[in-house]
Write a protein that holds these residues in place. Structure first.
Motif, PDB file in Angstrom:
ATOM      1  N   LYS A  62      46.312  31.855  45.913  1.00 38.49           N
ATOM      2  CA  LYS A  62      47.741  32.144  45.765  1.00 38.49           C
ATOM      3  C   LYS A  62      48.541  31.515  46.895  1.00 38.49           C
ATOM      4  O   LYS A  62      49.622  30.940  46.685  1.00 38.49           O
ATOM      5  CB  LYS A  62      47.953  33.662  45.730  1.00 38.49           C
ATOM      6  CG  LYS A  62      49.284  34.072  45.129  1.00 38.49           C
ATOM      7  CD  LYS A  62      49.300  33.796  43.644  1.00 38.49           C
ATOM      8  CE  LYS A  62      50.589  34.286  42.999  1.00 38.49           C
ATOM      9  NZ  LYS A  62      50.652  33.951  41.565  1.00 38.49           N
ATOM     10  N   LEU A  63      48.007  31.602  48.126  1.00 33.32           N
ATOM     11  CA  LEU A  63      48.712  31.041  49.276  1.00 33.32           C
ATOM     12  C   LEU A  63      48.700  29.514  49.260  1.00 33.32           C
ATOM     13  O   LEU A  63      49.589  28.874  49.831  1.00 33.32           O
ATOM     14  CB  LEU A  63      48.069  31.539  50.572  1.00 33.32           C
ATOM     15  CG  LEU A  63      48.231  33.038  50.872  1.00 33.32           C
ATOM     16  CD1 LEU A  63      47.455  33.411  52.124  1.00 33.32           C
ATOM     17  CD2 LEU A  63      49.714  33.397  51.025  1.00 33.32           C
ATOM     18  N   ASP A  64      47.696  28.915  48.607  1.00 39.40           N
ATOM     19  CA  ASP A  64      47.563  27.462  48.615  1.00 39.40           C
ATOM     20  C   ASP A  64      48.718  26.791  47.881  1.00 39.40           C
ATOM     21  O   ASP A  64      49.358  25.882  48.420  1.00 39.40           O
ATOM     22  CB  ASP A  64      46.226  27.077  47.983  1.00 39.40           C
ATOM     23  CG  ASP A  64      45.935  25.596  48.128  1.00 39.40           C
ATOM     24  OD1 ASP A  64      46.377  24.989  49.115  1.00 39.40           O
ATOM     25  OD2 ASP A  64      45.262  25.026  47.243  1.00 39.40           O
ATOM     26  N   ASP A  65      48.991  27.209  46.644  1.00 41.33           N
ATOM     27  CA  ASP A  65      50.082  26.550  45.905  1.00 41.33           C
ATOM     28  C   ASP A  65      50.923  27.519  45.081  1.00 41.33           C
ATOM     29  O   ASP A  65      51.789  27.083  44.317  1.00 41.33           O
ATOM     30  CB  ASP A  65      49.514  25.458  44.998  1.00 41.33           C
ATOM     31  CG  ASP A  65      48.596  25.995  43.913  1.00 41.33           C
ATOM     32  OD1 ASP A  65      48.394  27.219  43.839  1.00 41.33           O
ATOM     33  OD2 ASP A  65      48.062  25.174  43.126  1.00 41.33           O
ATOM     34  N   GLY A  66      50.636  28.807  45.209  1.00 38.84           N
ATOM     35  CA  GLY A  66      51.469  29.802  44.529  1.00 38.84           C
ATOM     36  C   GLY A  66      51.205  29.963  43.046  1.00 38.84           C
ATOM     37  O   GLY A  66      51.854  30.768  42.381  1.00 38.84           O
ATOM     38  N   GLY A  67      50.232  29.228  42.496  1.00 40.81           N
ATOM     39  CA  GLY A  67      49.950  29.309  41.072  1.00 40.81           C
ATOM     40  C   GLY A  67      49.044  30.484  40.727  1.00 40.81           C
ATOM     41  O   GLY A  67      48.632  31.259  41.597  1.00 40.81           O
ATOM     42  N   PRO A  68      48.697  30.630  39.439  1.00 40.07           N
ATOM     43  CA  PRO A  68      47.824  31.727  39.021  1.00 40.07           C
ATOM     44  C   PRO A  68      46.447  31.616  39.677  1.00 40.07           C
ATOM     45  O   PRO A  68      45.966  30.527  39.980  1.00 40.07           O
ATOM     46  CB  PRO A  68      47.731  31.576  37.501  1.00 40.07           C
ATOM     47  CG  PRO A  68      48.221  30.199  37.201  1.00 40.07           C
ATOM     48  CD  PRO A  68      49.128  29.806  38.295  1.00 40.07           C
ATOM     49  N   VAL A  69      45.819  32.765  39.867  1.00 43.14           N
ATOM     50  CA  VAL A  69      44.521  32.834  40.535  1.00 43.14           C
ATOM     51  C   VAL A  69      43.395  32.397  39.603  1.00 43.14           C
ATOM     52  O   VAL A  69      42.491  31.669  40.002  1.00 43.14           O
ATOM     53  CB  VAL A  69      44.261  34.270  41.047  1.00 43.14           C
ATOM     54  CG1 VAL A  69      42.823  34.418  41.531  1.00 43.14           C
ATOM     55  CG2 VAL A  69      45.244  34.610  42.156  1.00 43.14           C
ATOM     56  N   LEU A  70      43.462  32.825  38.355  1.00 41.92           N
ATOM     57  CA  LEU A  70      42.373  32.582  37.415  1.00 41.92           C
ATOM     58  C   LEU A  70      42.713  31.473  36.424  1.00 41.92           C
ATOM     59  O   LEU A  70      43.887  31.263  36.090  1.00 41.92           O
ATOM     60  CB  LEU A  70      42.022  33.857  36.661  1.00 41.92           C
ATOM     61  CG  LEU A  70      41.469  35.011  37.496  1.00 41.92           C
ATOM     62  CD1 LEU A  70      41.290  36.254  36.627  1.00 41.92           C
ATOM     63  CD2 LEU A  70      40.150  34.636  38.162  1.00 41.92           C
TER      64      LEU A  70
END
Length: 462
Positions: free
Chosen positions: A296-304
């Motif tokens: 989540k912290l990497d690019d703010g996208g969905p985790v799964l």
């Protein structure tokens, strides 16, 4: 006798080999008499080791009680069979099963007869152990003799090439029907005599025939007095497992498929998966949460990341992974395999792929019964090897779906993972998957899981 033997047309009579039937009977008798002597020796020795008296009464009594039970079970379970003579491993397994069952029956009889004071448990256990070792060694000796004198084969097999598909059997004799004028004509005694002469001293005859001659060869083989088999193009294309006869409807059908696991095996495998996935999810709850935060912290996208795959019985299911690619570059069909320097992969995703952590959400698929810990890895619907879809490369591909897909598998522990860049890569994986299905056991699953630890970090994990 390892290479096919071709018989010249001028020597249809006599047959090329002596019958091995008498040899097999002699070997069965030698094996049986050796077992009797060695079991007696084993229990006599147990008396010497335990009480210092060779042939001590109570030890010998235990051996005498067990011997008739062992022979009865051994004759019933295939301890003295062709498979036992040709395969040392099979013979030792059958022998061990018969010995253990007969020892259990002896203890059962002694308990209910209240005769336990007449037997020594220690000398019985020692005698049983010595007997197992002696009988296993005896089978090693017999197996080596069979290999040395008969090249490991105790059957004379004849292949008659009568215009059907190629039949390649190492060690088989081979004749060409056209060269020897072998015609399946039940109304022609001369033709039948020629075929009978070619078959003489054979234990098994395989006729590779054309479709139009199949019924005629059936009649000839049924009167031959040997085990007769037919090979034809139609049967080869269908790849049938056997015949099923339905007495109630007077119907005969070809058996085409059979689930690789019996219901008992499926229950055991499912219980194993359920228990282990539950424990793993509890123990890994915190690490999985930390991975989710990092994504989540990497690019703010969905985790799964969810992708449709094909599972057991050719049914679709949605597989779960930690997302390792940019959201705008996700490949829902998996048509493009991930490369070593794939720009679609995120920074966190590269670490997750290299360590195989991205696969851990599949623990939920296992818990839900869609996957198993061990099985063929489920491929994306659009996966390709070279420029062809997986399903187009080998017609056996769908046979992988007879089992639940796995988090790991035999192909993976053999290093067959990562991108399928060529059709050969897929063929190697498919062969491993089919081998796994054919030899499934819970013990094999445990071994594969242990071996998986060695390939979690792998040069092709990208």
């Amino acid at each position: 006798m390892n290479a096919p033997v071709h018989l010249p047309a001028a020597k249809v009579r006599p047959a090329p080999a002596q019958s091995l039937e008498k040899r097999r009977l002699q070997l069965y008798l030698v094996l049986l008499l050796g077992d009797v002597a060695l079991i007696a020796l084993g229990f006599a020795t147990s008396g010497l080791l335990y009480r210092g008296e060779f042939g001590e009464f109570r030890a010998m009594l235990a051996g005498q009680l067990m011997l008739p039970l062992f022979l009865t079970l051994a004759l019933y379970n295939g301890t003295y069979s062709l498979s036992s003579l040709e395969s040392r491993r099979y013979g030792v397994q059958r022998m061990a099963v018969a010995l253990l069952l007969s020892s259990a029956l002896v203890n059962f009889i002694v308990f209910f007869a209240r005769a336990s004071t007449q037997l020594s448990r220690a000398s019985f256990a020692i005698g049983l152990l010595i007997s197992v070792l002696l009988l296993a060694g005896w089978r090693l000796i017999v197996s080596r003799q069979v290999q040395r004198r008969y090249s490991g084969r105790l059957q004379n097999v004849l292949v008659i090439d009568a215009g059907g598909p190629a039949v390649n059997l190492p060690g088989a004799y081979r004749v060409h029907a056209a060269q020897l004028d072998l015609r399946p004509d039940p109304a022609d005694p001369q033709a039948l005599d020629r075929i009978g002469s070619a078959m003489r001293n054979m234990d098994r005859v395989i006729v590779s025939t054309r479709e139009e001659d199949r019924e005629a060869w059936v009649e000839v083989l049924r009167g031959s007095g040997v085990t007769g088999e037919l090979a034809s193009e139609a049967i080869a294309r269908i790849d049938a497992l056997g015949l099923e006869r339905h007495a109630a409807s007077n119907l005969t059908t070809l058996l085409i498929s059979r689930g690789p696991l019996r219901i008992r095996d499926r229950v055991v495998k499912r219980a194993f998966d359920l228990a282990l996935s539950t424990i793993a999810l509890v123990l890994l709850a915190v690490p999985l949460a930390l991975v989710a935060v990092a994504i989540k912290l990497d690019d703010g996208g969905p985790v799964l990341f969810r992708q449709r795959r094909m599972g057991r019985a050719n049914r679709f299911f949605d597989i779960w992974k930690f997302r390792t690619m940019r959201v705008d570059a996700a490949d829902s069909d998996g048509a493009v395999s991930t490369g070593r320097e794939d720009e679609r992969v995120t920074r966190v995703g590269r670490f997750l792929r290299a360590s195989s952590i991205d696969e851990l959400p599949q623990l939920m698929n296992i818990l839900l019964g869609q996957m198993s810990f061990v099985g063929p890895r489920p491929h994306a619907i659009g996966s390709q090897a070279g420029s062809r879809l997986f399903w187009d490369i080998d017609r056996r591909y769908s046979q992988r779906h007879s089992l639940k897909p796995g988090l790991t598998g035999l192909a993976q522990v053999r290093g067959l993972r990562g991108a399928t860049e060529t059709e050969e890569h897929l063929a190697a994986r498919l062969q491993a998957d089919l081998e796994y299905a054919a030899r499934w056991s819970l013990w094999q699953d445990c071994l594969i899981m242990l071996r998986t630890a060695r390939v979690i970090v792998h040069e092709r994990a990208y």
